[in-house]
Enzyme design. Structure first.
Site, PDB file in Angstrom:
ATOM      1  N   PRO A  11      39.232  81.810  33.349  1.00  0.00           N
ATOM      2  CA  PRO A  11      40.020  82.284  34.490  1.00  0.00           C
ATOM      3  C   PRO A  11      40.193  81.252  35.603  1.00  0.00           C
ATOM      4  O   PRO A  11      39.280  80.481  35.898  1.00  0.00           O
ATOM      5  CB  PRO A  11      39.217  83.492  35.000  1.00  0.00           C
ATOM      6  N   ASN A  12      41.379  81.278  36.172  1.00  0.00           N
ATOM      7  CA  ASN A  12      41.776  80.446  37.318  1.00  0.00           C
ATOM      8  C   ASN A  12      42.041  78.983  36.971  1.00  0.00           C
ATOM      9  O   ASN A  12      42.495  78.225  37.824  1.00  0.00           O
ATOM     10  CB  ASN A  12      40.743  80.542  38.466  1.00  0.00           C
ATOM     11  N   ARG A  19      44.411  74.280  42.929  1.00  0.00           N
ATOM     12  CA  ARG A  19      43.192  75.016  43.258  1.00  0.00           C
ATOM     13  C   ARG A  19      42.087  74.053  43.706  1.00  0.00           C
ATOM     14  O   ARG A  19      41.615  73.238  42.910  1.00  0.00           O
ATOM     15  CB  ARG A  19      42.724  75.761  42.005  1.00  0.00           C
ATOM     16  N   TYR A  24      38.178  70.241  41.993  1.00  0.00           N
ATOM     17  CA  TYR A  24      38.639  70.271  40.600  1.00  0.00           C
ATOM     18  C   TYR A  24      39.660  69.187  40.249  1.00  0.00           C
ATOM     19  O   TYR A  24      40.084  69.087  39.108  1.00  0.00           O
ATOM     20  CB  TYR A  24      39.211  71.660  40.279  1.00  0.00           C
ATOM     21  N   ASN A  75      35.823  75.478  28.541  1.00  0.00           N
ATOM     22  CA  ASN A  75      35.477  75.603  29.954  1.00  0.00           C
ATOM     23  C   ASN A  75      35.614  77.094  30.281  1.00  0.00           C
ATOM     24  O   ASN A  75      36.719  77.571  30.548  1.00  0.00           O
ATOM     25  CB  ASN A  75      36.410  74.765  30.821  1.00  0.00           C
ATOM     26  N   ALA A  78      34.447  80.921  35.506  1.00  0.00           N
ATOM     27  CA  ALA A  78      33.485  81.864  36.100  1.00  0.00           C
ATOM     28  C   ALA A  78      32.776  82.721  35.048  1.00  0.00           C
ATOM     29  O   ALA A  78      31.653  83.191  35.283  1.00  0.00           O
ATOM     30  CB  ALA A  78      34.192  82.748  37.121  1.00  0.00           C
ATOM     31  N   HIS A  81      29.030  82.194  33.923  1.00  0.00           N
ATOM     32  CA  HIS A  81      27.877  82.717  34.656  1.00  0.00           C
ATOM     33  C   HIS A  81      27.680  84.222  34.463  1.00  0.00           C
ATOM     34  O   HIS A  81      26.692  84.766  34.947  1.00  0.00           O
ATOM     35  CB  HIS A  81      28.047  82.398  36.150  1.00  0.00           C
ATOM     36  N   ASP A  88      27.997  86.165  22.968  1.00  0.00           N
ATOM     37  CA  ASP A  88      27.817  86.851  21.673  1.00  0.00           C
ATOM     38  C   ASP A  88      28.883  86.429  20.668  1.00  0.00           C
ATOM     39  O   ASP A  88      28.592  86.234  19.484  1.00  0.00           O
ATOM     40  CB  ASP A  88      27.872  88.376  21.856  1.00  0.00           C
ATOM     41  N   GLU A  99      30.308  73.081  25.703  1.00  0.00           N
ATOM     42  CA  GLU A  99      30.652  73.687  27.009  1.00  0.00           C
ATOM     43  C   GLU A  99      31.013  72.576  27.989  1.00  0.00           C
ATOM     44  O   GLU A  99      30.305  71.566  28.060  1.00  0.00           O
ATOM     45  CB  GLU A  99      29.418  74.463  27.511  1.00  0.00           C
ATOM     46  N   HIS A 101      32.531  71.647  32.135  1.00  0.00           N
ATOM     47  CA  HIS A 101      32.944  72.029  33.488  1.00  0.00           C
ATOM     48  C   HIS A 101      33.458  70.790  34.190  1.00  0.00           C
ATOM     49  O   HIS A 101      32.887  69.702  34.032  1.00  0.00           O
ATOM     50  CB  HIS A 101      31.758  72.608  34.274  1.00  0.00           C
ATOM     51  N   LEU A 102      34.488  70.964  34.968  1.00  0.00           N
ATOM     52  CA  LEU A 102      35.039  69.849  35.739  1.00  0.00           C
ATOM     53  C   LEU A 102      34.026  69.395  36.792  1.00  0.00           C
ATOM     54  O   LEU A 102      33.767  68.206  36.955  1.00  0.00           O
ATOM     55  CB  LEU A 102      36.338  70.287  36.422  1.00  0.00           C
ATOM     56  N   SER A 103      33.480  70.357  37.507  1.00  0.00           N
ATOM     57  CA  SER A 103      32.540  70.050  38.591  1.00  0.00           C
ATOM     58  C   SER A 103      31.109  70.029  38.060  1.00  0.00           C
ATOM     59  O   SER A 103      30.835  70.563  36.976  1.00  0.00           O
ATOM     60  CB  SER A 103      32.669  71.110  39.692  1.00  0.00           C
ATOM     61  N   ARG A 108      26.224  72.867  43.056  1.00  0.00           N
ATOM     62  CA  ARG A 108      26.975  73.834  43.851  1.00  0.00           C
ATOM     63  C   ARG A 108      26.111  75.081  44.128  1.00  0.00           C
ATOM     64  O   ARG A 108      24.892  74.988  44.134  1.00  0.00           O
ATOM     65  CB  ARG A 108      28.278  74.147  43.122  1.00  0.00           C
ATOM     66  N   ARG A 112      25.948  79.251  40.088  1.00  0.00           N
ATOM     67  CA  ARG A 112      26.657  78.448  39.092  1.00  0.00           C
ATOM     68  C   ARG A 112      25.694  77.664  38.198  1.00  0.00           C
ATOM     69  O   ARG A 112      26.089  77.064  37.206  1.00  0.00           O
ATOM     70  CB  ARG A 112      27.637  77.477  39.760  1.00  0.00           C
TER      71      ARG A 112
HETATM   72  C1  DQA Z   1      34.117  75.489  36.511  1.00  0.00           C
HETATM   73  C2  DQA Z   1      32.868  75.838  37.317  1.00  0.00           C
HETATM   74  C3  DQA Z   1      32.712  77.343  37.472  1.00  0.00           C
HETATM   75  O1  DQA Z   1      31.555  77.647  38.213  1.00  0.00           O
HETATM   76  C4  DQA Z   1      33.916  77.914  38.184  1.00  0.00           C
HETATM   77  O2  DQA Z   1      33.824  79.328  38.252  1.00  0.00           O
HETATM   78  C5  DQA Z   1      35.202  77.499  37.598  1.00  0.00           C
HETATM   79  C6  DQA Z   1      35.357  76.125  37.101  1.00  0.00           C
HETATM   80  C7  DQA Z   1      34.358  73.965  36.460  1.00  0.00           C
HETATM   81  O3  DQA Z   1      35.150  73.544  35.614  1.00  0.00           O
HETATM   82  O4  DQA Z   1      33.799  73.212  37.250  1.00  0.00           O
HETATM   83  O5  DQA Z   1      36.183  78.242  37.598  1.00  0.00           O
HETATM   84  O6  DQA Z   1      33.939  75.933  35.180  1.00  0.00           O
END
Ligand code: DQA
Length: 148
Positions: A11-12, A19, A24, A75, A78, A81, A88, A99, A101-103, A108, A112
């Site tokens: 999501p997002n 964003r 990011y 990725n 959210a 978490h 599953d 897995e 993540h950009l950040s 943080r 997270r």
């Molecule tokens: C994220 C880190 C997550 O905590 C966050 O909810 C995101 C992006 C990242 O790519 O850094 O939406 O997965």
């Protein structure tokens, strides 16, 4: 036959580019997909790159990867978490998961720092921005070459 790597974005992440660019980056998801597809071709792989804001849709795509894809780079955003359902689904699949993540999620907010996905992933890459997708693809290519 060319192996396909499923690349899922939670999501997002459709908002990338606008964003919180200080966290990011300024690249869009389409930019990342274009670069990753070229890198996959160099590695002799194909990617199936998708994004969804819906947990159930992501679960279905993970399930549908069984017998179809060689690996998953995800990725989960959210859902990382919160989603036992995604964890599953990954556990029930027959291919390796990386897995990303950009950040750097560990620098943080404390919430997270916990990831359900890390419990089932082969490895985790975070903190390198969109470059993390390339690093994950290289890692997946190595993994697949070793298991051949
Ligand atoms: C994220 C880190 C997550 O905590 C966050 O909810 C995101 C992006 C990242 O790519 O850094 O939406 O997965």
């Amino acid at each position: 036959m060319t192996q396909t790597i499923l690349v899922l974005n939670g999501p997002n992440l459709n908002m990338l580019g606008t964003r919180e660019p200080e966290i990011y980056g300024s690249e869009t998801l389409a930019d990342i997909e274009r670069r990753l597809a070229a890198r996959a071709a160099d590695l002799g792989l194909a990617i199936d790159f998708r994004q969804s804001n819906h947990e159930g849709e992501l679960v279905t795509w993970i399930q549908e990867g069984r017998g179809r894809v060689a690996g998953l780079i995800m990725n989960p955003a959210a859902y990382t978490h919160t989603s036992i359902a995604i964890m599953d689904a990954m556990q029930a699949c027959d291919y390796p998961v990386i897995e990303i993540h950009l950040s750097n999620v560990h620098r943080r907010e404390a919430f997270r720092g916990h990831s359900y996905v890390s419990k089932v992933a082969v490895g985790v890459i975070c903190g390198f921005g969109s470059k993390g997708y390339d690093l994950a693809l290289d890692g997946m290519a190595d993994l697949l070459a070793r298991s051949r």
